[in-house]
Design an enzyme around this catalytic site. Structure first.
Site, PDB file in Angstrom:
ATOM      1  N   LYS A  22      32.195  21.319  38.717  1.00  0.00           N
ATOM      2  CA  LYS A  22      32.426  22.076  37.477  1.00  0.00           C
ATOM      3  C   LYS A  22      33.741  22.826  37.567  1.00  0.00           C
ATOM      4  O   LYS A  22      34.577  22.763  36.658  1.00  0.00           O
ATOM      5  CB  LYS A  22      31.291  23.067  37.247  1.00  0.00           C
ATOM      6  N   ARG A 100      34.511  31.707  29.797  1.00  0.00           N
ATOM      7  CA  ARG A 100      35.662  32.431  30.330  1.00  0.00           C
ATOM      8  C   ARG A 100      36.771  31.497  30.782  1.00  0.00           C
ATOM      9  O   ARG A 100      37.940  31.839  30.722  1.00  0.00           O
ATOM     10  CB  ARG A 100      35.278  33.265  31.536  1.00  0.00           C
ATOM     11  N   ARG A 129      35.484  41.104  35.114  1.00  0.00           N
ATOM     12  CA  ARG A 129      36.333  39.897  35.127  1.00  0.00           C
ATOM     13  C   ARG A 129      37.688  40.112  34.433  1.00  0.00           C
ATOM     14  O   ARG A 129      37.999  39.472  33.429  1.00  0.00           O
ATOM     15  CB  ARG A 129      35.604  38.717  34.487  1.00  0.00           C
ATOM     16  N   ILE A 131      41.837  39.988  33.642  1.00  0.00           N
ATOM     17  CA  ILE A 131      42.794  38.875  33.791  1.00  0.00           C
ATOM     18  C   ILE A 131      44.209  39.401  34.033  1.00  0.00           C
ATOM     19  O   ILE A 131      45.203  38.692  33.816  1.00  0.00           O
ATOM     20  CB  ILE A 131      42.792  37.953  32.545  1.00  0.00           C
ATOM     21  N   ASP A 132      44.304  40.635  34.517  1.00  0.00           N
ATOM     22  CA  ASP A 132      45.626  41.238  34.750  1.00  0.00           C
ATOM     23  C   ASP A 132      46.499  40.405  35.681  1.00  0.00           C
ATOM     24  O   ASP A 132      47.722  40.283  35.479  1.00  0.00           O
ATOM     25  CB  ASP A 132      45.479  42.666  35.292  1.00  0.00           C
ATOM     26  N   LEU A 133      45.893  39.770  36.685  1.00  0.00           N
ATOM     27  CA  LEU A 133      46.681  38.985  37.654  1.00  0.00           C
ATOM     28  C   LEU A 133      47.256  37.722  36.999  1.00  0.00           C
ATOM     29  O   LEU A 133      48.374  37.306  37.296  1.00  0.00           O
ATOM     30  CB  LEU A 133      45.822  38.616  38.864  1.00  0.00           C
ATOM     31  N   ASP A 314      29.872  32.004  45.194  1.00  0.00           N
ATOM     32  CA  ASP A 314      29.024  31.174  44.335  1.00  0.00           C
ATOM     33  C   ASP A 314      27.802  30.624  45.057  1.00  0.00           C
ATOM     34  O   ASP A 314      26.965  29.987  44.428  1.00  0.00           O
ATOM     35  CB  ASP A 314      29.820  29.999  43.749  1.00  0.00           C
ATOM     36  N   ILE A 336      33.247  39.927  46.357  1.00  0.00           N
ATOM     37  CA  ILE A 336      34.116  39.428  45.284  1.00  0.00           C
ATOM     38  C   ILE A 336      33.786  40.061  43.938  1.00  0.00           C
ATOM     39  O   ILE A 336      34.657  40.580  43.252  1.00  0.00           O
ATOM     40  CB  ILE A 336      34.003  37.874  45.160  1.00  0.00           C
ATOM     41  N   ARG A 406      25.050  25.158  32.319  1.00  0.00           N
ATOM     42  CA  ARG A 406      26.505  25.294  32.407  1.00  0.00           C
ATOM     43  C   ARG A 406      27.035  24.699  33.698  1.00  0.00           C
ATOM     44  O   ARG A 406      28.191  24.305  33.774  1.00  0.00           O
ATOM     45  CB  ARG A 406      26.881  26.775  32.358  1.00  0.00           C
TER      46      ARG A 406
HETATM   47  C1  EPZ Z   1      36.422  31.357  39.716  1.00  0.00           C
HETATM   48  O1  EPZ Z   1      36.332  32.456  38.835  1.00  0.00           O
HETATM   49  C2  EPZ Z   1      35.153  30.545  39.516  1.00  0.00           C
HETATM   50  N1  EPZ Z   1      35.086  30.062  38.140  1.00  0.00           N
HETATM   51  C3  EPZ Z   1      33.933  31.406  39.829  1.00  0.00           C
HETATM   52  O2  EPZ Z   1      32.776  30.573  39.741  1.00  0.00           O
HETATM   53  C4  EPZ Z   1      34.046  31.912  41.275  1.00  0.00           C
HETATM   54  O3  EPZ Z   1      32.956  32.769  41.537  1.00  0.00           O
HETATM   55  C5  EPZ Z   1      35.370  32.667  41.452  1.00  0.00           C
HETATM   56  O4  EPZ Z   1      36.472  31.810  41.082  1.00  0.00           O
HETATM   57  C6  EPZ Z   1      35.587  33.114  42.895  1.00  0.00           C
HETATM   58  O5  EPZ Z   1      35.567  31.996  43.737  1.00  0.00           O
HETATM   59  C7  EPZ Z   1      35.779  28.948  37.799  1.00  0.00           C
HETATM   60  O6  EPZ Z   1      36.473  28.355  38.607  1.00  0.00           O
HETATM   61  C8  EPZ Z   1      35.642  28.485  36.379  1.00  0.00           C
HETATM   62  P1  EPZ Z   1      38.777  35.057  40.614  1.00  0.00           P
HETATM   63  P2  EPZ Z   1      37.637  33.403  38.590  1.00  0.00           P
HETATM   64  O7  EPZ Z   1      39.913  35.223  39.679  1.00  0.00           O
HETATM   65  O8  EPZ Z   1      38.853  32.587  38.626  1.00  0.00           O
HETATM   66  C9  EPZ Z   1      39.234  39.768  40.330  1.00  0.00           C
HETATM   67  C10 EPZ Z   1      30.616  29.967  39.068  1.00  0.00           C
HETATM   68  O9  EPZ Z   1      29.494  30.439  39.289  1.00  0.00           O
HETATM   69  N2  EPZ Z   1      40.330  39.493  39.380  1.00  0.00           N
HETATM   70  O10 EPZ Z   1      38.994  34.345  41.909  1.00  0.00           O
HETATM   71  O11 EPZ Z   1      37.374  34.221  37.378  1.00  0.00           O
HETATM   72  C11 EPZ Z   1      37.864  39.372  39.792  1.00  0.00           C
HETATM   73  O12 EPZ Z   1      37.320  40.414  38.998  1.00  0.00           O
HETATM   74  C12 EPZ Z   1      31.776  30.880  38.741  1.00  0.00           C
HETATM   75  O13 EPZ Z   1      30.884  28.730  39.102  1.00  0.00           O
HETATM   76  C13 EPZ Z   1      41.128  40.543  38.938  1.00  0.00           C
HETATM   77  O14 EPZ Z   1      40.937  41.698  39.322  1.00  0.00           O
HETATM   78  O15 EPZ Z   1      37.551  34.340  39.866  1.00  0.00           O
HETATM   79  C14 EPZ Z   1      37.082  39.133  41.057  1.00  0.00           C
HETATM   80  O16 EPZ Z   1      36.628  40.374  41.545  1.00  0.00           O
HETATM   81  C15 EPZ Z   1      31.376  32.345  38.720  1.00  0.00           C
HETATM   82  N3  EPZ Z   1      42.128  40.275  38.067  1.00  0.00           N
HETATM   83  C16 EPZ Z   1      38.131  38.573  42.026  1.00  0.00           C
HETATM   84  O17 EPZ Z   1      39.406  38.924  41.473  1.00  0.00           O
HETATM   85  C17 EPZ Z   1      42.390  38.997  37.604  1.00  0.00           C
HETATM   86  O18 EPZ Z   1      43.346  38.808  36.821  1.00  0.00           O
HETATM   87  C18 EPZ Z   1      38.095  37.066  42.177  1.00  0.00           C
HETATM   88  O19 EPZ Z   1      38.140  36.504  40.878  1.00  0.00           O
HETATM   89  C19 EPZ Z   1      41.565  37.950  38.055  1.00  0.00           C
HETATM   90  C20 EPZ Z   1      40.544  38.218  38.950  1.00  0.00           C
END
Ligand code: EPZ
Length: 428
Positions: A22, A100, A129, A131-133, A314, A336, A406
């Site tokens: 996925k 998302r 969640r 998206i600042d980064l 996950d 995380i 999903r």
């Molecule tokens: C991806 O989410 C996955 N989703 C998530 O899987 C997975 O849990 C996550 O990566 C971590 O491995 C998809 O690939 C569609 P991150 P993502 O950006 O990209 C913080 C599932 O169950 N952060 O690596 O959203 C965030 O809040 C889903 O399949 C910021 O602060 O995760 C988190 O604490 C759930 N600012 C950490 O970073 C940002 O701009 C990691 O998030 C972005 C993220």
């Protein structure tokens, strides 16, 4: 509202075909925006999120056609996508709030069309969640970003995005994916440091390279991209889903069973396999996939989630369900997401003994679980409830299973085929 009913206590044995990942599919689909050529993705999983993403892309001008070819062990579904022209650069709130991952059109739209208006995704059950980064990384490539009325409005410089240097303060899978898909069409060189190293990122890089991109350091935390004026179409096969495979490994563990996870790739699952072995399972890498067999009682363990190659967040909920029946007390730490213990109250209602203290959960093994009606709250939490139901005595009814749909293709079909007493009731 669909619900799943499980009558537990049956040992699972046999072969589970593992579908395409996925979280790889959701970052490969938007790659179609980067070219006017044809991108064909095979081994595409049948998931609600994949269908939703296809609809989102259709609205942007991407044609999508599905071809299902019979392949060994199941239907290998392929989708051909083509964005001859971008007809809209808007990803509306009603789509983004349900999925998302829609935010992943931001980078490719900026790169291809020079602008994008994408709804802020908002939070979800497991955390807010942000998206600042993503936004800071795209600004490093010259994008002008404005937040207005719940939307991100992004515009590339007149001459298009230009290469830059991105250093992530924390590892972010989505932000790495967004900036990668922008950098491949940005003029000049882009260096991405502290990039996520999840296998899905490497899958994205390999697909982009197949489309003509130039990326060095694939699989490492430092990616060097030489931007191109244009990319071309490609045929690409989605990697197998390491989280689905890990989830079914937990099903073997919790039922004292023996499953061959057909198509699973051991090199994507190092930390998951290490956890399974520490919990007392026998894991063997076979020609057709990964064999996971119970070998005595489940042993308690301690682990923390962290970015790849460490133990994936996950898989935390699924391991918790398995460890609820371990000999002894386990300690799980979720580093995380700030709220990824929504499965705990529901597992507790089935007789699990779990105490949450901030980011840490102490799971004291019990002799058995008892079936009950339980509520799914998010994708992986739902799977932990299914796992508990497979081991529990009596009947477990899992409600709100749209969460499951999903991320798990043909769940009840795959589990029934290896001996589970499980059915979906669509009248509920
Ligand atoms: C991806 O989410 C996955 N989703 C998530 O899987 C997975 O849990 C996550 O990566 C971590 O491995 C998809 O690939 C569609 P991150 P993502 O950006 O990209 C913080 C599932 O169950 N952060 O690596 O959203 C965030 O809040 C889903 O399949 C910021 O602060 O995760 C988190 O604490 C759930 N600012 C950490 O970073 C940002 O701009 C990691 O998030 C972005 C993220």
């Amino acid at each position: 509202m669909d619900r799943i009913i499980i009558r537990g206590g049956r040992r699972l044995s046999g072969t589970v075909p593992i579908s395409g990942a996925k979280n790889a599919a959701l970052t490969l689909l938007p790659c179609a925006l980067l070219t006017d050529g044809r991108l064909t993705l095979s081994n595409l999983p049948r998931l609600a999120d994949v269908d939703s993403f296809g609809h989102l892309l259709n609205g942007l001008g991407v044609s999508t056609t599905i071809a299902g070819a019979k392949a060994a062990g199941g239907i290998d579904r392929a989708m051909t996508l083509q964005a001859e022209a971008i007809v809209s650069t808007l990803a509306p709130y009603d789509i983004v709030r349900k999925m998302r991952a829609s935010i992943l059109v931001l980078g490719p739209l900026l790169a291809r069309a020079g602008e994008a208006t994408v709804s802020l995704p908002g939070g979800c059950a497991i955390g807010n969640r942000p998206i600042d980064l993503h936004l800071k990384a795209l600004e490093a490539l010259g994008a002008e970003i404005e937040l207005a009325a719940g939307y991100v409005k992004a515009v590339a410089p007149r001459g298009g995005l230009r290469g830059g240097r991105v250093t992530f303060p924390i590892v972010s899978v989505g932000a790495t994916e967004n900036v990668l898909m922008a950098a491949v069409l940005a003029a000049g060189e882009t260096l991405i440091e502290n990039a996520a190293r999840e296998p899905e990122i490497s899958d994205l890089c390999r697909c982009l390279v197949a489309m003509g991109a130039e990326i060095e350091g694939i699989g490492t935390e430092s990616l060097l991209v030489q931007g191109k004026a244009a990319l071309h179409g490609a045929d690409y096969r989605v990697m197998p889903d390491r989280i689905e495979a890990g989830s079914y490994a937990c099903a073997a563990a919790i039922t004292g069973g023996d499953l061959l996870l057909e198509g699973a790739r051991a090199e994507d699952m190092g930390a998951i396999i290490a956890g399974l072995v520490e919990a007392g399972l026998t894991v063997t890498d076979e020609a057709g996939g990964l064999r996971v067999a119970a070998d005595g009682p489940i042993r308690a363990l301690s682990l923390s989630t962290a970015p790849f190659p460490a133990f994936p967040t996950d898989m935390q909920a699924q391991f918790m369900a398995m460890l609820a029946l371990a000999d002894g007390a386990s300690v799980l730490t979720e580093t995380i997401f700030e709220n990824r213990y929504m499965h705990v109250p529901e597992l507790t209602r089935m007789g699990a003994d779990i105490e949450v203290r901030g980011r840490t959960a102490i799971v004291r093994g019990v002799k058995g679980l008892v079936g009950a009606p339980v509520m799914a709250t998010d994708l992986r939490a739902s799977m932990s409830l299914v796992l508990a139901g497979l081991a529990a005595t009596g009947e477990t009814e899992v409600l709100r299973i749209y969460h499951l749909d999903r991320g798990y293709e043909r769940l009840e079909e795959k589990l029934s085929a290896v001996g589970a007493d499980i059915e979906r009731d669509s009248d509920g």
